[in-house]
Design an enzyme around this catalytic site. Structure first.
Site, short mmCIF file in Angstrom:
data_model
loop_
_atom_site.label_atom_id
_atom_site.label_comp_id
_atom_site.label_asym_id
_atom_site.label_seq_id
_atom_site.Cartn_x
_atom_site.Cartn_y
_atom_site.Cartn_z
CB CYS A 42 29.03 29.44 38.76
SG CYS A 42 28.96 30.59 40.11
CD GLU A 57 29.01 25.30 34.20
OE1 GLU A 57 30.06 24.62 34.18
OE2 GLU A 57 28.75 26.12 35.08
N1 LIG Z 1 30.28 27.72 41.95
C1 LIG Z 1 30.90 28.87 41.79
O1 LIG Z 1 30.98 29.69 42.69
C2 LIG Z 1 31.54 29.22 40.50
C3 LIG Z 1 31.88 28.22 39.59
N2 LIG Z 1 32.48 28.53 38.40
C4 LIG Z 1 32.75 27.46 37.46
O2 LIG Z 1 34.01 27.64 36.85
C5 LIG Z 1 34.02 27.10 35.56
C6 LIG Z 1 34.67 28.06 34.59
O3 LIG Z 1 35.94 28.34 35.01
P1 LIG Z 1 37.24 27.65 34.38
O4 LIG Z 1 38.37 28.58 34.66
O5 LIG Z 1 36.98 27.18 33.00
O6 LIG Z 1 37.37 26.35 35.27
P2 LIG Z 1 38.59 25.34 35.31
O7 LIG Z 1 38.18 24.26 36.23
O8 LIG Z 1 39.04 24.98 33.96
O9 LIG Z 1 39.77 26.20 35.94
C7 LIG Z 1 39.65 26.82 37.19
C8 LIG Z 1 41.03 26.98 37.78
O10 LIG Z 1 41.56 25.69 38.04
C9 LIG Z 1 42.86 25.58 37.48
N3 LIG Z 1 43.08 24.16 37.16
C10 LIG Z 1 42.76 23.51 36.02
N4 LIG Z 1 43.15 22.22 36.11
C11 LIG Z 1 43.72 22.06 37.33
C12 LIG Z 1 44.31 20.96 38.02
N5 LIG Z 1 44.40 19.73 37.46
N6 LIG Z 1 44.79 21.14 39.26
C13 LIG Z 1 44.68 22.36 39.85
N7 LIG Z 1 44.17 23.44 39.25
C14 LIG Z 1 43.67 23.30 38.01
C15 LIG Z 1 42.80 26.51 36.29
O11 LIG Z 1 44.10 26.86 35.88
C16 LIG Z 1 42.02 27.67 36.86
O12 LIG Z 1 42.86 28.51 37.63
C17 LIG Z 1 32.57 26.83 35.23
O13 LIG Z 1 32.30 25.47 35.32
C18 LIG Z 1 31.81 27.55 36.32
O14 LIG Z 1 30.57 27.03 36.61
C19 LIG Z 1 32.77 29.82 38.09
C20 LIG Z 1 32.44 30.85 38.94
C21 LIG Z 1 31.78 30.64 40.20
O1 LIG Z 2 27.86 36.24 44.79
C1 LIG Z 2 28.95 35.67 44.86
O2 LIG Z 2 29.66 35.72 45.86
C2 LIG Z 2 29.48 34.92 43.74
C3 LIG Z 2 29.01 35.11 42.55
C4 LIG Z 2 29.52 34.34 41.50
C5 LIG Z 2 29.10 34.61 40.32
O3 LIG Z 2 28.62 35.79 40.01
C6 LIG Z 2 28.82 33.60 39.39
O4 LIG Z 2 29.75 33.16 38.66
O5 LIG Z 2 27.68 33.24 39.40
#
Ligand SMILES: NC(=O)C1=CN([C@@H]2O[C@H](COP(=O)(O)OP(=O)(O)OC[C@H]3O[C@@H](n4cnc5c(N)ncnc54)[C@H](O)[C@@H]3O)[C@@H](O)[C@H]2O)C=CC1
Ligand SMILES: O=C(O)/C=C/C=C(\O)C(=O)O
Length: 522
Positions: free
Chosen positions: A303, A401
């Protein structure tokens, strides 16, 4: 086919861990159970894209059961009532167990997610560190007290809230789960975890770890399943007052709307399109190394990836040339091979998404490295580290993204232009700035729309700092005391010392100004 360096790993046999499970159940009230309706979903290995296990597909009935167990453990069990240092000991034991199994955890995580084994190992160790950090923080926590000598003492009771719903993504699953489980449990809540459906393997290991560490029954519950079923049921459950979510911004919006009728506490870590701004006076060697790592580590499925690099015109051509050359040397390979720097993307659906952005990028920028499937990898979700130069600010690969090993490089002339480019997307998670001008660095950090800024630095941070984004990248912050705040109710208690100054209601016809009009006793 790209010219990415692949010769050392392309021929390595795909490693399949020993004793790999072929099914995963839910874990509810201290027991492994199937879904009430017996339904399962397939989980693929990202190298072969074959189904290697079936996971229980949770629905509302399973979530109801898990929430009931967690609620019972909260209302009747010892966990919320234990002293912080007693809970802290359990959390330290969890950290010890994770550390002692880091190699196995990394092996399974790498197999399930396609992350390179060395990076999966680092993430397993970070998961242990997360537990240790919150174990220490909870005993160091001093309750706020505000004293007004002779008039009043005010103090704050922090109370666990209840059943926390934790919904997590697939990119570095075990670590990101620990980032929520650690503080939720440290503060005395009970939890229901809904891990991502692409990568449920490592989440299923928490149950055994927690049992061994002595976490009481019912405190941790796990429901696997599709987001729109199990995740949705958790968000809409009236007995779940808190949802901590990490995932896509679009999913965050849906969860926000679905939680609104219940006025739930929400913490959202969402998507990003973070800029790395490289000024002409920067240490270019360091900037290139960091920006290569920043977008290609964790397979680019990160992310906080610096997926847009803005480079000042004076050094632009040199930067692009050197960057492309280094990107071509990044080693793509089998996730289990310790030489591998970029493994296989998590799932064929995600692979198709990333590949479609690469095709879009070919008409939006100048392809200088990668551009598709790397040579020597006819199957599996492999993508060559891909670099587009001369990308305009309105290009889709600049704005959206991609969440894969793809980077857009754009030139700029002035500080103002760099700032406008950096802020010109809907996201605001992280930003990286490279300059040796101290004033410029701090002024830029102040003006940039990002929850986290790294100045002349790789993505390394102190766990006490807030983690989170602005704009479409999130809502609220976790990390350090912000996590403690999110997972506790803060009840203010006020005690009057000495004489009670009551307003004289019912005793006089007109009122002078009273404490009611000026409630601050200071
Ligand atoms: N800001 C941060 O700390 C981070 C953000 N991300 C973001 O996560 C995304 C990638 O992960 P994905 O798993 O594809 O995201 P996603 O949003 O598709 O899924 C994340 C979780 O939400 C659940 N989910 C999906 N639809 C839902 C609903 N309607 N209600 C409740 N739960 C639901 C999924 O099953 C999964 O467990 C990227 O956009 C990335 O940027 C990833 C890591 C860190
Ligand atoms: O540093 C953290 O706590 C979280 C990191 C998350 C990631 O590494 C990422 O998806 O950027």
């Amino acid at each position: 086919m790209s010219d990415t360096r692949t010769e050392s790993t392309a021929t390595a046999a795909h490693h399949v861990p020993a004793d790999l499970p072929d099914r995963i159940q839910h874990y509810i009230d201290g027991e492994f159970v199937d879904s009430a309706d017996g339904d399962t979903f397939d989980v693929l290995d990202p190298v072969s894209n074959q189904t290697y296990l079936r996971a229980a597909a949770g629905k509302k009935a399973d979530v109801d059961r898990a929430v009931a167990a967690a609620k019972r453990a909260f209302e009747e069990g010892p966990w919320p009532r234990m002293l912080p240092r007693e809970r802290s000991r359990v959390l330290h034991r969890i950290a010890d167990i994770v550390e002692s199994r880091d190699a196995r955890l990394a092996e399974l995580e790498s197999f399930d997610s396609g992350l390179p084994i060395t990076q999966a190992l680092g993430q397993a160790r970070r998961a242990a560190e997360n537990f240790r950090f919150f174990a220490d923080l909870i005993v160091a926590q001093a309750d706020d007290t505000f004293k007004v000598p002779g008039r009043q003492i005010n103090y704050v009771n922090r109370k666990p809230i209840g059943v926390a719903g934790l919904i997590t993504p697939w990119n570095t699953p075990f670590m990101l789960e620990s980032w929520k489980l650690g503080p939720a449990l440290a503060t005395g809540n009970t939890v229901v975890l809904k891990p991502a459906e692409f990568t449920p393997l490592s989440a299923s290991l928490w149950a055994g770890i927690f049992e061994e560490a002595g976490l009481p029954q019912g405190v941790f519950n796990l429901v696997n399943g599709i987001g729109e079923d199990a995740g949705d049921a958790l968000v809409k459950h009236p007995d779940v007052p808190l949802i901590s979510f990490t995932g896509e911004s679009r999913t965050g919006q849906i969860i926000f709307a679905n939680a609104a009728p219940y006025l739930k506490g929400l913490s959202m870590e969402l998507g990003g399109k973070s800029p790395a701004v490289v000024f002409a006076d920067a240490d270019l060697d360091a900037a290139i190394d960091a920006t290569i790592f920043g977008v290609f580590s964790l397979n680019g499925e990160r992310c906080t990836a610096g997926s847009r690099i803005l480079v000042q015109r004076e050094v632009y051509d040199e930067f692009v040339e050197r960057y492309a050359a280094q990107a071509k040397r990044v080693i793509v390979g089998d996730p289990h091979d310790p030489r591998t720097e970029v493994g296989a993307l998590v799932h064929p659906e995600h692979y198709e998404k990333v590949m479609s952005y690469i095709e879009i990028g070919k008409s939006e920028g100048r392809l200088v490295a990668g551009g598709g499937r790397p040579e020597g990898f006819p199957t599996g979700n492999y993508v060559a580290p891909t670099v587009f130069a001369d990308v305009a600010a309105d290009a889709r690969i600049f704005q959206e993204e991609i969440f894969g090993p793809v980077v857009a490089i754009t030139p700029f002339d002035t500080d103002e232009e760099a700032l406008a480019l950096a802020n010109g997307v809907k996201y605001g998670l992280a930003a990286y700035v490279w300059t040796n001008d101290l004033k410029r660095a701090h002024n830029f950090a102040q003006a940039i729309e990002a929850g986290m800024v790294w100045l002349n630095s790789n993505n390394v941070r102190d766990l006490r700092t807030p983690f989170g984004g602005v704009k479409a990248s999130g809502l609220g912050h976790e990390g350090g005391y912000r996590s403690i705040d999110f997972y506790t109710d803060q009840q203010a208690v006020h005690i009057t010392l000495g004489k009670v100054h009551n307003p004289t209601f019912g005793k006089v016809e007109t009122h002078e100004a009273t404490d009611l009009d000026d409630p601050d006793p200071r």
